[in-house]
Design an enzyme around this catalytic site. Sequence first.
Site, short mmCIF file in Angstrom:
data_model
loop_
_atom_site.label_atom_id
_atom_site.label_comp_id
_atom_site.label_asym_id
_atom_site.label_seq_id
_atom_site.Cartn_x
_atom_site.Cartn_y
_atom_site.Cartn_z
CB SER A 695 -0.91 0.01 1.24
OG SER A 695 -0.11 0.00 2.40
N GLY A 749 -1.14 6.32 1.84
CA GLY A 749 -2.56 6.35 2.17
C GLY A 749 -3.23 7.63 1.76
CB THR A 1025 -5.76 5.04 4.55
OG1 THR A 1025 -5.14 6.27 4.16
CG2 THR A 1025 -7.11 5.33 5.18
CB CYS A 1026 -0.18 5.36 4.53
SG CYS A 1026 0.17 5.74 6.25
CB VAL A 1027 0.41 1.47 7.77
CG1 VAL A 1027 1.72 2.05 7.28
CG2 VAL A 1027 -0.23 2.35 8.85
#
Length: 1058
Positions: A695, A749, A1025-1027
Amino acid sequence: MLPLFGDERKRKINLGGTSTASSHRTILEQARAQRDERSAQKRREASAVRIQAWWRGMQQTGNVRQGMRQEFESDVKGLVGLRCLVLMGPRDEEALLIWSREMVRGGPSTLFELARHTETRESWLVLIRQVASLLLRSVSKNSTSTNAVAHLQILNTLLSTVETERVLGANAVSMSIASYLLSRDLYTRISYGIRSIPVTNRSSPSLPLLVTLSTSPFSLFPPKSPQHAGSLTDLLTHILSIPLLPNRLPAPSLAHLSSKVPFLHLPTIAVSTLAPEARPHLLATLHVFVTPRYKLLPPNALGAYLTLITNLLNGTPAQTLNPAPPKSSKSLNSVYDSDSDADSSSIRVSIVSSFTPLPVVQKLDAKTLKRLNTLYSAQHIAALLTLPNTLLPKVVPLVFALESVWPAVSGTVLAHPAGAALVRQIYRGWVRGGRLGREGDTLGLNSTNVLGVGGSQPKEEAWVMLLCLTDLYTKALVTMGDDEFFGSGTGSASMSSSGRTLAEASGASSGTGPSSAARNPMTLDELTSFSRQLLNIAFALYWREGVSSMGAVGGGTSDPGLRCTWEDVREKVTRCLVGIHARDSRKPFVPADHWLVSSQIDMQSFVEAAIFEERQLSSPSSTPLPTQPGTRQSASHTHTKRQLAYLSPRLGVLNNIPFAIPFSVRVSIFRNFVLNDMMARAASSGSNHPVFAGSGWMGGNGRTRVQVRRGSVAQDGFDRLGDADLKAPIEIAFIDQFGAEEAGIDGGGVFKEFFTSLCKEVFDTDRGLWLANKKNELYPNPHAYATEGHSLNWYRFIGRILGKAMYEGILVDVAFAGFFLAKWLGKQSFLDDLASLDPDLYNGLIFLKHYNGNFEDLALNFTVSLDEFDVTKTIDLIPDGSNIAVTRENRLQYIYLVSHYKLTKQIKLQSEAFFEGLSEMIDPKWIRMFNQQEIQILLGGVNTPINWADLRTNTNYGGLYDDKEDTITAFWNVVETFDQEQRMALLRFVTSCSRPPLLGFKELVPNFSIRDAGSDQTRLPTSSTCVNLLKLPRYKSETVLRAKLLQAITSNAGFDLS
């Protein structure tokens, strides 16, 4: 003999007493000059002797010829005169004319007078045969002269059974003369005579006599004699192959020739021995003469004729029979023939096995082309389909040969009521029980059994039947709706009896008359078996390297053989197979794993080899593909499906029959292709370029930083990313409504959130770029303003953005219409796709397809009407389409053209712009590894209910949390009470996408994670959201947890929330 040039043999002596001093060299040169002069003198004398001898000979010959001429004139009707005529030979045309006119004046009794007497009969027969040869030679040289008429009258009398029997009481004399002339190229000289008469001079008196002479041997020799067969062969090869023969002959002569040629005894002719330029003319003339007699010819004669014209078709270049129309226009057939959605001309790169210059294409005259075009007319196809079923082994190869030249033939066949019966008969009578592609044969490198080597069935016949079936069924799928495909009611009728026709079999098998021809001609069980046969054949042909070196298709057992290469076989089989698979993809009807070949190959080795081959092909140092002269390789180094099959067996499989490999394996291969591209970019840049993992972008610097206003995500993205390198990492910083940059570091994210917001804006149907069908599936707006330059730039930008999502594995919550996704794959849209676009138009076309009434009542023509800005425009589907009525015979073409226009032409520019942008990010051959449904899954994930048990199994915990902790237990209990919409909102809140990953949550990288966020009971849950991380406070009550969680996932706040 007196010397002509003086006597130089005497030695010259100088008596003057004068001496000169000469060097040794001068003396030698003088001696050499004198020797040369003596040699020249001898040559002159020898030449003089020869000239004098020739002159005396000519003088004597003239005297003898003059004497013979006097002898001839004194006894024109006698044996002496006949002998003199033969001895004078072809040089004395005047004597030949005197004799001919004398014989014509005296009639047959004078001509055969010497044959009545025993003492002169034998000599007369020897002489008259030679005189007949002289007459024939004279006619062939100048058939337009007045001499030719008299000569031809004599020849016809000599070969007339009526005259010889009347005068001599038998025709043995005529048979002897005819045999002699046949051995002296009778038909070749008749051909010269006819050709020397201008086409416009149909009133020439020589023409009727030449035609009568050409048919005389058939009344002299019995049908089974060698002379009869040889005469018929010569007539076909030398007379009927004359260009524009029907236009050259007067009507009575044409009728005489047509009635006297014994088509009942057609011989087997080696088409390869015919001159290539003669074949199309023989084909056209035979078609004119024989087609009206189909019902009169016995089966064996008709079968021989069908075989002959099949071989003539296969032995003539398709470009000769069906020349390409001018680039500025397209005919009805040329438009309907194409299975491609591409309408614009482009540079084609073709694989060649040798660089031998291509043969020069023969250009035929308009009248011959018009006659040849009637070969594929609806009337001729109907005549073929009404022949007895015993002739099917002859009819099917002819239909296939016709379809190879004029692809519209398959549509004409299917439009006939007997078309569906033909498909059934071919499958049930030949393909189903044949050896080609049989289950159990070895796949892979040892593919000889799959390709039909061995067995009792003639290999070429088996291939013809299979390929004709694939062509017909492929074309049937184009205009067959899913209701027809899955609603087959044809039963299991066996082969019809030998006396029945296909039309009778069609009505009997369905019990519904002509209208049943529009239904699926094969049952689903038959299609299951047939598709497996096709899969076995296709896989064997893609897997086997060096297909072009396998020799002729079917072993080349016929002359001149099939007009088909192994590459053509592979494409035809693949096209039909893909069409059947597309129906199964929409509504499965075959068993599980039916399409897979996993059991025949080592899948791990396949994946490794495919990745290696892709790396080799993508390398800048890879060997360029051989191309035909006049073509060039694309600058983007993109390969077509056919080229990939040539260069790489595994990529050939993945790009042409990808469904043979499990979807999960292809997704893995796709991700590896992307990884290879990332590594290649990093290596070429020479820098520590970041590599995307799951991601986010991991490591590296040099990102492109872009600021985006939350209220103008789409416009800012278009303005700032239009020319950016989207394969490089992009860092997004959101600007809130007060102009301040939102907090948060983009580890991947934030870009995903930007991307999600961007998609929400650009795919909003109110913006005018996209429309939605009743299933909420999007497709480009076909309106004219969507084709303007600015709109096309937006489509190009959206294509690049979606390409980046696929490149980085970001799931997109958007669904596209199947016919638009087909454009990504270069596939053709089907009639059934029209149902999702315009249900009313679809129902109207289905009604037209089954209509049995008077088509004039419908008043349809080849046009479509468009309403834009309250103005109705009429568009011709083909040139002059407004003046071409829709009939029962061409209704399938009309249905195809209307569907093609609505599904393809109206959105052509929009789709091309979109795909141009997409191709900048994703290699087209990567996309071709999937079908429409699979691409949708690749874009947006699996559109199925979220499996929370799978999510919980693959969730990681941090801080004080583990799977047994009280807050975590309460969290999962709360989630279990969520409805589907709330669950999707939670998933989007944590991962920025509301759909689960393609292959389950184990594929989510990094894994879904939950970490404690303190004990503050008033704080809302937040996320990174990036991880894929949910920051969940340690709530003490499930009620509070539920309320706070719902407030967070439905607030639609940005990163300031954390």
